[in-house]
Design a protein around this motif. Structure first.
Motif, PDB file in Angstrom:
ATOM      1  N   HIS A  96     -34.366 -75.650  -9.703  1.00 37.94           N
ATOM      2  CA  HIS A  96     -33.868 -76.991  -9.995  1.00 37.94           C
ATOM      3  C   HIS A  96     -34.861 -77.821 -10.793  1.00 37.94           C
ATOM      4  O   HIS A  96     -34.480 -78.566 -11.701  1.00 37.94           O
ATOM      5  CB  HIS A  96     -33.539 -77.725  -8.688  1.00 37.94           C
ATOM      6  CG  HIS A  96     -32.342 -77.184  -7.983  1.00 37.94           C
ATOM      7  ND1 HIS A  96     -31.828 -77.765  -6.853  1.00 37.94           N
ATOM      8  CD2 HIS A  96     -31.551 -76.110  -8.243  1.00 37.94           C
ATOM      9  CE1 HIS A  96     -30.769 -77.078  -6.442  1.00 37.94           C
ATOM     10  NE2 HIS A  96     -30.592 -76.069  -7.271  1.00 37.94           N
ATOM     11  N   ALA A  97     -36.145 -77.706 -10.447  1.00 32.81           N
ATOM     12  CA  ALA A  97     -37.148 -78.504 -11.154  1.00 32.81           C
ATOM     13  C   ALA A  97     -37.202 -78.121 -12.629  1.00 32.81           C
ATOM     14  O   ALA A  97     -37.338 -78.982 -13.504  1.00 32.81           O
ATOM     15  CB  ALA A  97     -38.524 -78.318 -10.506  1.00 32.81           C
ATOM     16  N   THR A  98     -37.087 -76.837 -12.912  1.00 28.30           N
ATOM     17  CA  THR A  98     -37.137 -76.362 -14.295  1.00 28.30           C
ATOM     18  C   THR A  98     -36.003 -76.955 -15.117  1.00 28.30           C
ATOM     19  O   THR A  98     -36.207 -77.461 -16.232  1.00 28.30           O
ATOM     20  CB  THR A  98     -37.073 -74.823 -14.323  1.00 28.30           C
ATOM     21  OG1 THR A  98     -38.201 -74.298 -13.637  1.00 28.30           O
ATOM     22  CG2 THR A  98     -37.047 -74.297 -15.746  1.00 28.30           C
ATOM     23  N   VAL A  99     -34.793 -76.889 -14.581  1.00 30.69           N
ATOM     24  CA  VAL A  99     -33.638 -77.395 -15.321  1.00 30.69           C
ATOM     25  C   VAL A  99     -33.689 -78.915 -15.430  1.00 30.69           C
ATOM     26  O   VAL A  99     -33.413 -79.489 -16.491  1.00 30.69           O
ATOM     27  CB  VAL A  99     -32.332 -76.930 -14.660  1.00 30.69           C
ATOM     28  CG1 VAL A  99     -31.127 -77.562 -15.354  1.00 30.69           C
ATOM     29  CG2 VAL A  99     -32.227 -75.413 -14.706  1.00 30.69           C
ATOM     30  N   ALA A 100     -34.042 -79.587 -14.331  1.00 27.51           N
ATOM     31  CA  ALA A 100     -34.102 -81.056 -14.370  1.00 27.51           C
ATOM     32  C   ALA A 100     -35.104 -81.531 -15.408  1.00 27.51           C
ATOM     33  O   ALA A 100     -34.853 -82.495 -16.146  1.00 27.51           O
ATOM     34  CB  ALA A 100     -34.472 -81.595 -12.990  1.00 27.51           C
ATOM     35  N   GLN A 101     -36.247 -80.873 -15.478  1.00 29.67           N
ATOM     36  CA  GLN A 101     -37.253 -81.243 -16.470  1.00 29.67           C
ATOM     37  C   GLN A 101     -36.681 -81.116 -17.880  1.00 29.67           C
ATOM     38  O   GLN A 101     -36.848 -82.009 -18.728  1.00 29.67           O
ATOM     39  CB  GLN A 101     -38.482 -80.345 -16.324  1.00 29.67           C
ATOM     40  CG  GLN A 101     -39.608 -80.680 -17.288  1.00 29.67           C
ATOM     41  CD  GLN A 101     -40.705 -79.642 -17.276  1.00 29.67           C
ATOM     42  OE1 GLN A 101     -40.475 -78.464 -17.526  1.00 29.67           O
ATOM     43  NE2 GLN A 101     -41.915 -80.079 -16.957  1.00 29.67           N
ATOM     44  N   ALA A 102     -35.991 -80.015 -18.146  1.00 29.79           N
ATOM     45  CA  ALA A 102     -35.452 -79.785 -19.486  1.00 29.79           C
ATOM     46  C   ALA A 102     -34.349 -80.785 -19.827  1.00 29.79           C
ATOM     47  O   ALA A 102     -34.275 -81.285 -20.954  1.00 29.79           O
ATOM     48  CB  ALA A 102     -34.930 -78.349 -19.589  1.00 29.79           C
ATOM     49  N   VAL A 103     -33.474 -81.086 -18.857  1.00 31.32           N
ATOM     50  CA  VAL A 103     -32.378 -82.020 -19.117  1.00 31.32           C
ATOM     51  C   VAL A 103     -32.917 -83.405 -19.441  1.00 31.32           C
ATOM     52  O   VAL A 103     -32.501 -84.044 -20.413  1.00 31.32           O
ATOM     53  CB  VAL A 103     -31.429 -82.078 -17.903  1.00 31.32           C
ATOM     54  CG1 VAL A 103     -30.442 -83.237 -18.044  1.00 31.32           C
ATOM     55  CG2 VAL A 103     -30.669 -80.774 -17.753  1.00 31.32           C
ATOM     56  N   VAL A 104     -33.857 -83.896 -18.640  1.00 30.49           N
ATOM     57  CA  VAL A 104     -34.387 -85.241 -18.859  1.00 30.49           C
ATOM     58  C   VAL A 104     -35.222 -85.286 -20.138  1.00 30.49           C
ATOM     59  O   VAL A 104     -35.158 -86.275 -20.894  1.00 30.49           O
ATOM     60  CB  VAL A 104     -35.200 -85.702 -17.637  1.00 30.49           C
ATOM     61  CG1 VAL A 104     -35.897 -87.020 -17.905  1.00 30.49           C
ATOM     62  CG2 VAL A 104     -34.287 -85.824 -16.422  1.00 30.49           C
ATOM     63  N   ALA A 105     -35.995 -84.249 -20.393  1.00 29.14           N
ATOM     64  CA  ALA A 105     -36.774 -84.219 -21.636  1.00 29.14           C
ATOM     65  C   ALA A 105     -35.857 -84.284 -22.847  1.00 29.14           C
ATOM     66  O   ALA A 105     -36.152 -84.981 -23.836  1.00 29.14           O
ATOM     67  CB  ALA A 105     -37.636 -82.961 -21.677  1.00 29.14           C
ATOM     68  N   GLU A 106     -34.739 -83.580 -22.766  1.00 30.47           N
ATOM     69  CA  GLU A 106     -33.784 -83.605 -23.872  1.00 30.47           C
ATOM     70  C   GLU A 106     -33.174 -84.998 -24.027  1.00 30.47           C
ATOM     71  O   GLU A 106     -33.031 -85.505 -25.145  1.00 30.47           O
ATOM     72  CB  GLU A 106     -32.683 -82.577 -23.612  1.00 30.47           C
ATOM     73  CG  GLU A 106     -31.709 -82.375 -24.758  1.00 30.47           C
ATOM     74  CD  GLU A 106     -32.272 -81.524 -25.879  1.00 30.47           C
ATOM     75  OE1 GLU A 106     -31.684 -81.552 -26.976  1.00 30.47           O
ATOM     76  OE2 GLU A 106     -33.291 -80.847 -25.662  1.00 30.47           O
ATOM     77  N   GLN A 107     -32.825 -85.618 -22.906  1.00 34.40           N
ATOM     78  CA  GLN A 107     -32.217 -86.948 -22.945  1.00 34.40           C
ATOM     79  C   GLN A 107     -33.143 -87.983 -23.569  1.00 34.40           C
ATOM     80  O   GLN A 107     -32.701 -88.870 -24.298  1.00 34.40           O
ATOM     81  CB  GLN A 107     -31.869 -87.403 -21.528  1.00 34.40           C
ATOM     82  CG  GLN A 107     -30.658 -86.727 -20.927  1.00 34.40           C
ATOM     83  CD  GLN A 107     -29.377 -87.112 -21.627  1.00 34.40           C
ATOM     84  OE1 GLN A 107     -28.756 -86.282 -22.289  1.00 34.40           O
ATOM     85  NE2 GLN A 107     -28.988 -88.353 -21.511  1.00 34.40           N
ATOM     86  N   LEU A 108     -34.444 -87.868 -23.265  1.00 34.00           N
ATOM     87  CA  LEU A 108     -35.396 -88.892 -23.693  1.00 34.00           C
ATOM     88  C   LEU A 108     -36.241 -88.465 -24.887  1.00 34.00           C
ATOM     89  O   LEU A 108     -37.151 -89.196 -25.288  1.00 34.00           O
ATOM     90  CB  LEU A 108     -36.303 -89.274 -22.519  1.00 34.00           C
ATOM     91  CG  LEU A 108     -35.576 -89.846 -21.298  1.00 34.00           C
ATOM     92  CD1 LEU A 108     -36.564 -90.165 -20.185  1.00 34.00           C
ATOM     93  CD2 LEU A 108     -34.782 -91.095 -21.673  1.00 34.00           C
ATOM     94  N   GLY A 109     -35.940 -87.306 -25.441  1.00 37.89           N
ATOM     95  CA  GLY A 109     -36.667 -86.865 -26.626  1.00 37.89           C
ATOM     96  C   GLY A 109     -38.144 -86.629 -26.380  1.00 37.89           C
ATOM     97  O   GLY A 109     -38.993 -86.976 -27.216  1.00 37.89           O
TER      98      GLY A 109
END
Length: 810
Positions: free
Chosen positions: A512-525
């Protein structure tokens, strides 16, 4: 709400692994959250069914180093029975009080300075039992003269409900074929690497008692009010904390809450915090397992193989108590009970029956393994009756791609899919016709070679409203319905531009941490290392609801949707701050590469952290009306998850993936050894968020499936004595999970989730057991052998092949 095309889009390695691989994991047994913690040992029943005549605790209390010993009297005096899902007179406490009802049921707890002293003193507890006749077979438990487990009840049936949708009798009256089958699914567990662990502290405060507890619990958090109800305190007075690492659960650790209550009570009497760590034998005896089921299916079928109606009688053996969240296993797949097929009418009878076995609960794919074993075996039998290849039979009945969203007669709404295309991919990848030719050649050589196929719908993001189906509609209290699939997140940005993401899903190894990190990083550039996920749970500080937790494949569809919504809110604030620094309108900037930059002049930019710093250090510079807020909470609550209607229809999950699976097996004619040769699988999990994690989930589900299909079974003697060690409970190892795997994927994004993602962690645990069973039945078809139960191993196959009349009903 429609799906977007946004997705993390970058292959990322698991960020959880470095700590685990270097011994820096934070498991509960590694932690010492409170000073002066004592250690508990549990005294358990050796009897499956016995009246407790007396308990003598004095010798144990006098043992050196012992701080407290509690038994049935303390439990009955201080705790309330756990609130049940139904108003059934079968009270459940964390220990036996009047009777014991399964081997391993707790009876007393000894608290001492260390485990050695506690175990020694536990042997001094004296219990006077009056043995009673046990019953472990669920069909025998239904008989009028069966031993009764709970005297206050009319019998051993905890719930019995009947449902009908569509013109069932009409379809059966005009059917060209009525195909019947009786099937049984075994009780098996998940045997996680880490057993249960609890640290509990009862505190008597001026305004009433409060309980702090640390546990390797994984949710669902609907168990928190159940725990609070037993303790007799408001849910707000129960603070539950879960460490960042959980050594596996797969549903099993939802059943830890009785031990949280028991250790809290032990802490009350000891006057200090109490730690309890379960050993492997305790876990095997008395933790939890998926329910074993007996099921009868009947199908009304046309001459060309169209399945028009289904009758199902489902009987779940829930063990000694209807322990919450049971009878969930009967209803979790209610909306998808017709599987991947266009079946117009259904009649269902659902019963949960108590026996002298360990109480049941969640297990990976819960409800789905049982359902699909019966349904997919029936489909093969229909194919045989109609003279069709099993694949062709399925092709004639699959929901068509043009039919989505597809409404099932029980109320499920399949959001998206292309089942025919996925099955075509499976046949191509397996080279199905070549496999059939290979089988023909093997049979000519006198060899047992079988091919089995299963096509299943994979439900995800459970709507907890299905639990209410166990209560007749007229008895449900108006205005107090249950529904929902909500997940919460909190995302915040510090003054250096580092983003913290607080999750409420309590992962157990899924990434979960791996995916959450990627999703938020993508959202915030942002670069990945600028986003820090936090997966520890504290019910006092982490956003959550009763539906929160890591179960029913909720993370990908629900929590990532909440992450997107929280990220969008934060992005707007950061854009305003960056635009202020650049002296341009906010609608002209974008977030990318760790910067706030002009969309049309990307060379004009400020760093993300400088924009965040403006909000923290100089909020007066922001345009009037702009909030100086760099933390956002989001709760993704899909409107499609409604309470059950008065007609008992319910969309029991938010979204539905699909699995097409094929297995080939060989059986040695001399040794009867079953060998899984090849697995070909095609999964549709909607948008794939991380291909590596998806493959990991598939591999894990396949391993679980192989265990349940070929090895694992929690067997009980007629006298109620269970398997209790890995000497007789056989788990597959790497040696037994070697097979040729071809794994492929089809993406039909869900229109109901923000990233189009559906669940993917349970699919093959539901489909492969029956695919293997279908393959074994196919291999043994020339011998006239039918397969109606699991597991399948050499002993079972030898009995089948040596049975001269071949009519033994397994």
């Amino acid at each position: 709400m429609t799906a977007t095309t946004e997705r993390p889009g970058r292959p990322t390695a698991r960020i959880e692994d470095p700590a685990l691989l270097t011994g820096r994991g934070r498991f509960l047994d590694d932690l010492d959250p409170l000073p002066g913690t004592l250690t508990a040992a549990v005294v358990r029943s050796p009897h499956p069914h016995a009246r407790i005549r007396g308990v003598r605790l004095e010798r144990a209390r006098r043992h050196p180093g012992v701080a407290a010993v509690i038994g049935p009297d303390e439990v009955a005096e201080t705790l309330r029975p756990f609130p049940l899902s139904l108003k059934t007179p079968m009270p459940y406490y964390p220990t036996g009080t009047d009777k014991v009802r399964f081997v391993g049921e707790p009876v007393a707890v000894v608290v001492a300075a260390d485990r050695y002293l506690a175990e020694d003193a536990a042997e001094l507890v004296e219990i006077d039992y009056e043995p009673l006749p046990p019953v472990v077979d669920v069909e025998k438990a239904l008989l009028p003269d069966a031993p009764r487990l709970h005297e206050g009840a009319d019998g051993n049936v905890a719930t019995d409900r009947a449902f009908e949708f569509g013109d069932v009798d009409g379809h059966f009256a005009t059917a060209d074929h009525v195909v019947k089958g009786k099937y049984t699914f075994p009780r098996y567990s998940s045997t996680p690497m880490e057993c249960y662990a609890v640290v509990a502290h009862w505190q008597d405060e001026a305004d009433g008692p409060a309980v702090q507890a640390w546990a390797n619990f994984h949710g669902p958090f609907s168990m928190v009010p159940v725990l609070a109800g037993a303790l007799g305190v408001p849910a707000s007075r129960v603070r539950l904390m879960i460490p960042s690492d959980n050594g596996g659960s797969f549903g099993i650790k939802a059943g830890i809450y009785p031990y949280v209550a028991l250790m809290a009570l032990a802490s009350k009497y000891a006057g200090r915090p109490v730690r309890w760590t379960e050993d492997r034998i305790e876990h095997m005896l008395a933790s939890s397992a998926g329910s074993d089921r007996v099921m009868w299916f009947e199908a009304a079928v046309s001459a060309d193989g169209e399945v028009r109606a289904l009758r199902a009688d489902l009987v779940d053996n829930v063990g000694a108590y209807l322990r919450p969240p049971e009878p969930s296993t009967l209803y979790r797949c209610f909306g998808n009970i017709t599987g991947a097929y266009t079946i117009d009418a259904v009649r269902i009878r659902s019963r949960a029956v108590v026996t002298n076995k360990t109480p049941t609960g969640l297990n990976r794919g819960f409800g789905g393994q049982q359902l699909y074993f019966g349904l997919e075996r029936l489909m093969d039998k229909i194919a045989e009756v109609c003279g069709l290849d099993p694949v062709e039979l399925r092709q004639r009945n699959l929901v068509g791609s043009e039919d989505f969203p597809y409404a099932t007669p029980t109320g499920g709404v399949y959001d998206s899919g292309d089942y025919q295309r996925a099955l075509e991919m499976l046949l191509k990848n397996a080279d199905y016709q070549a496999l059939r030719e290979e089988q023909r050649a093997a049979r000519e050589r006198g060899e047992y070679y079988g091919i089995g196929v299963a096509t299943i719908v994979d439900p995800s993001a459970t709507n907890i409203g299905y639990v209410s189906l166990a209560t007749p509609a007229e008895q449900r209290t108006a205005g107090r319905g249950k529904s929902g699939s909500t997940e919460h997140v909190r995302v915040s940005v510090d003054l250096n531009g580092i983003v913290s993401v607080l999750l409420g899903t309590v992962p157990q190894g899924q990434g979960h941490a791996t995916v959450a990190q990627a999703v938020v990083a993508e959202q915030l550039g942002l670069p990945l290392d600028q986003v820090r996920p936090v997966v520890e749970m504290d019910t006092a500080t982490t956003p959550w609801t009763v539906t929160s937790g890591s179960y029913s494949s909720r993370f990908a569809p629900l929590l990532t949707s909440a992450l997107v919504e929280a990220g969008e809110k934060l992005a707007e604030t950061v854009k305003v701050a960056g635009a202020t620094l650049l002296d341009v309108p906010p609608d002209e900037v974008e977030l990318a590469d760790g910067q706030v930059r002009l969309r049309d002049e990307p060379e004009r930019s400020v760093l993300f952290r400088h924009a965040a710093g403006l909000v923290h250090w100089d909020p007066g510079a922001l345009p009037e009306g702009t909030t100086a807020r760099l933390y956002e909470e989001a709760a993704f609550t899909p409107p499609q998850s409604k309470a059950a209607g008065r007609n008992d229809q319910i969309n029991s999950s938010l979204c539905y993936g699909f699995v097409a699976e094929l297995a080939t097996v060989t059986i040695d004619a001399e040794t009867r050894q079953l060998r899984l040769e090849k697995v070909v699988t095609v999964h549709d999990p909607g948008t794939i968020l991380n291909p590596t994690l998806l493959e990991g989930q598939i591999h894990g589900a396949l391993a679980h499936a192989i265990g349940g299909a070929m090895f694992e079974e929690m067997r009980y003697t007629d006298a109620g004595q269970p398997t209790a060690t890995f000497m007789d409970y056989l788990c597959p190892t790497t040696a037994e999970t070697r097979y040729a795997l071809n794994s492929d994927h089809l993406e039909t994004p869900s229109p109901l989730t923000r990233l189009g993602a559906k669940g993917c962690g349970e699919g093959s645990s539901m489909s492969l057991p029956v695919a293997i069973a279908n393959a074994v039945a196919d291999a043994l078809a020339p011998a006239g052998v039918d397969i109606t139960t699991l597991p399948l191993h050499g002993n079972v196959l030898n009995e089948l092949l040596n049975d001269n009349d071949n009519e033994r009903d397994l």
